[in-house]
Scaffold this motif. Structure first.
Motif, PDB file in Angstrom:
ATOM      1  N   ASP A  35      35.098  39.016  35.019  1.00  0.00           N
ATOM      2  CA  ASP A  35      35.883  39.800  35.970  1.00  0.00           C
ATOM      3  C   ASP A  35      37.357  39.526  35.700  1.00  0.00           C
ATOM      4  O   ASP A  35      37.705  38.550  35.035  1.00  0.00           O
ATOM      5  CB  ASP A  35      35.521  39.404  37.405  1.00  0.00           C
ATOM      6  CG  ASP A  35      35.884  40.460  38.429  1.00  0.00           C
ATOM      7  OD1 ASP A  35      36.442  41.509  38.044  1.00  0.00           O
ATOM      8  OD2 ASP A  35      35.611  40.241  39.620  1.00  0.00           O
ATOM      9  N   ARG A  36      38.193  40.399  36.248  1.00  0.00           N
ATOM     10  CA  ARG A  36      39.633  40.228  36.096  1.00  0.00           C
ATOM     11  C   ARG A  36      40.306  40.872  37.294  1.00  0.00           C
ATOM     12  O   ARG A  36      39.911  41.948  37.736  1.00  0.00           O
ATOM     13  CB  ARG A  36      40.103  40.896  34.810  1.00  0.00           C
ATOM     14  CG  ARG A  36      41.568  40.699  34.577  1.00  0.00           C
ATOM     15  CD  ARG A  36      42.010  41.302  33.279  1.00  0.00           C
ATOM     16  NE  ARG A  36      43.447  41.119  33.175  1.00  0.00           N
ATOM     17  CZ  ARG A  36      44.212  41.743  32.334  1.00  0.00           C
ATOM     18  NH1 ARG A  36      43.693  42.606  31.496  1.00  0.00           N
ATOM     19  NH2 ARG A  36      45.497  41.520  32.311  1.00  0.00           N
ATOM     20  N   TRP A  37      41.345  40.209  37.827  1.00  0.00           N
ATOM     21  CA  TRP A  37      42.087  40.762  38.950  1.00  0.00           C
ATOM     22  C   TRP A  37      43.508  40.217  38.941  1.00  0.00           C
ATOM     23  O   TRP A  37      43.838  39.309  38.188  1.00  0.00           O
ATOM     24  CB  TRP A  37      41.382  40.482  40.280  1.00  0.00           C
ATOM     25  CG  TRP A  37      41.253  39.035  40.640  1.00  0.00           C
ATOM     26  CD1 TRP A  37      42.123  38.286  41.384  1.00  0.00           C
ATOM     27  CD2 TRP A  37      40.185  38.146  40.286  1.00  0.00           C
ATOM     28  NE1 TRP A  37      41.662  36.993  41.506  1.00  0.00           N
ATOM     29  CE2 TRP A  37      40.462  36.887  40.843  1.00  0.00           C
ATOM     30  CE3 TRP A  37      39.013  38.291  39.552  1.00  0.00           C
ATOM     31  CZ2 TRP A  37      39.631  35.788  40.689  1.00  0.00           C
ATOM     32  CZ3 TRP A  37      38.183  37.190  39.392  1.00  0.00           C
ATOM     33  CH2 TRP A  37      38.487  35.960  39.968  1.00  0.00           C
ATOM     34  N   ASP A  63      53.283  38.208  40.199  1.00  0.00           N
ATOM     35  CA  ASP A  63      51.891  38.542  39.909  1.00  0.00           C
ATOM     36  C   ASP A  63      51.244  37.456  39.070  1.00  0.00           C
ATOM     37  O   ASP A  63      51.827  36.993  38.096  1.00  0.00           O
ATOM     38  CB  ASP A  63      51.796  39.862  39.131  1.00  0.00           C
ATOM     39  CG  ASP A  63      52.146  41.060  39.978  1.00  0.00           C
ATOM     40  OD1 ASP A  63      52.106  40.946  41.216  1.00  0.00           O
ATOM     41  OD2 ASP A  63      52.450  42.116  39.399  1.00  0.00           O
ATOM     42  N   HIS A  65      47.736  37.012  36.953  1.00  0.00           N
ATOM     43  CA  HIS A  65      46.558  37.682  36.421  1.00  0.00           C
ATOM     44  C   HIS A  65      45.467  36.635  36.277  1.00  0.00           C
ATOM     45  O   HIS A  65      45.690  35.577  35.686  1.00  0.00           O
ATOM     46  CB  HIS A  65      46.876  38.339  35.076  1.00  0.00           C
ATOM     47  CG  HIS A  65      47.906  39.406  35.206  1.00  0.00           C
ATOM     48  ND1 HIS A  65      47.579  40.736  35.286  1.00  0.00           N
ATOM     49  CD2 HIS A  65      49.251  39.342  35.305  1.00  0.00           C
ATOM     50  CE1 HIS A  65      48.683  41.447  35.417  1.00  0.00           C
ATOM     51  NE2 HIS A  65      49.715  40.623  35.430  1.00  0.00           N
ATOM     52  N   TRP A  67      41.450  35.716  35.189  1.00  0.00           N
ATOM     53  CA  TRP A  67      40.250  36.064  34.433  1.00  0.00           C
ATOM     54  C   TRP A  67      39.148  35.104  34.839  1.00  0.00           C
ATOM     55  O   TRP A  67      39.335  33.889  34.808  1.00  0.00           O
ATOM     56  CB  TRP A  67      40.470  35.903  32.927  1.00  0.00           C
ATOM     57  CG  TRP A  67      41.307  36.954  32.300  1.00  0.00           C
ATOM     58  CD1 TRP A  67      40.864  38.057  31.624  1.00  0.00           C
ATOM     59  CD2 TRP A  67      42.726  37.009  32.220  1.00  0.00           C
ATOM     60  NE1 TRP A  67      41.926  38.789  31.153  1.00  0.00           N
ATOM     61  CE2 TRP A  67      43.079  38.161  31.506  1.00  0.00           C
ATOM     62  CE3 TRP A  67      43.748  36.180  32.702  1.00  0.00           C
ATOM     63  CZ2 TRP A  67      44.398  38.508  31.254  1.00  0.00           C
ATOM     64  CZ3 TRP A  67      45.063  36.525  32.455  1.00  0.00           C
ATOM     65  CH2 TRP A  67      45.369  37.680  31.737  1.00  0.00           C
TER      66      TRP A  67
END
Length: 99
Positions: A35-37, A63, A65, A67
């Motif tokens: 997943d990534r957000w 921000d 990021h 993973w």
């Protein structure tokens, strides 16, 4: 998952996605990105950080990021893969580790 907040060295592929990282002297090969957000950090954390300041508040610095990856330590293939959350803000960090 156990929480950590430790710097790690990460090697990325051409798309800037992590594919290997070094943590506590061991190399971990990433088998899959699960997943990534993106997390938007509160601006006041960056403003109050020792290396930050009101004049250093750039939108991309707010921000992080993240993973979520499945990875295995080299030489420990029999132990199986673990789940790791790697974050990239100003530097790469290991956030969480799970089974």
């Amino acid at each position: 998952m156990r929480r950590y907040d430790e710097p790690v060295q990460v090697q990325t592929d051409q798309e800037e996605s992590p594919h290997r990282f070094l943590w506590h002297g061991r190399v971990y090969d990433i088998e899959a990105v699960l997943d990534r957000w993106v997390i938007r950090l509160p601006w006041w954390r960056r403003a109050l950080a020792p290396d930050g300041g009101a004049w250093a508040l750039e939108p991309d610095l707010l921000d992080e990021h993240v993973w979520r990856v499945s990875a295995v330590a080299r030489g420990a293939r029999a132990a199986g893969a673990g789940i790791y959350d790697l974050s990239r803000g100003r530097q790469w960090r290991l956030l969480r580790v799970g089974d």
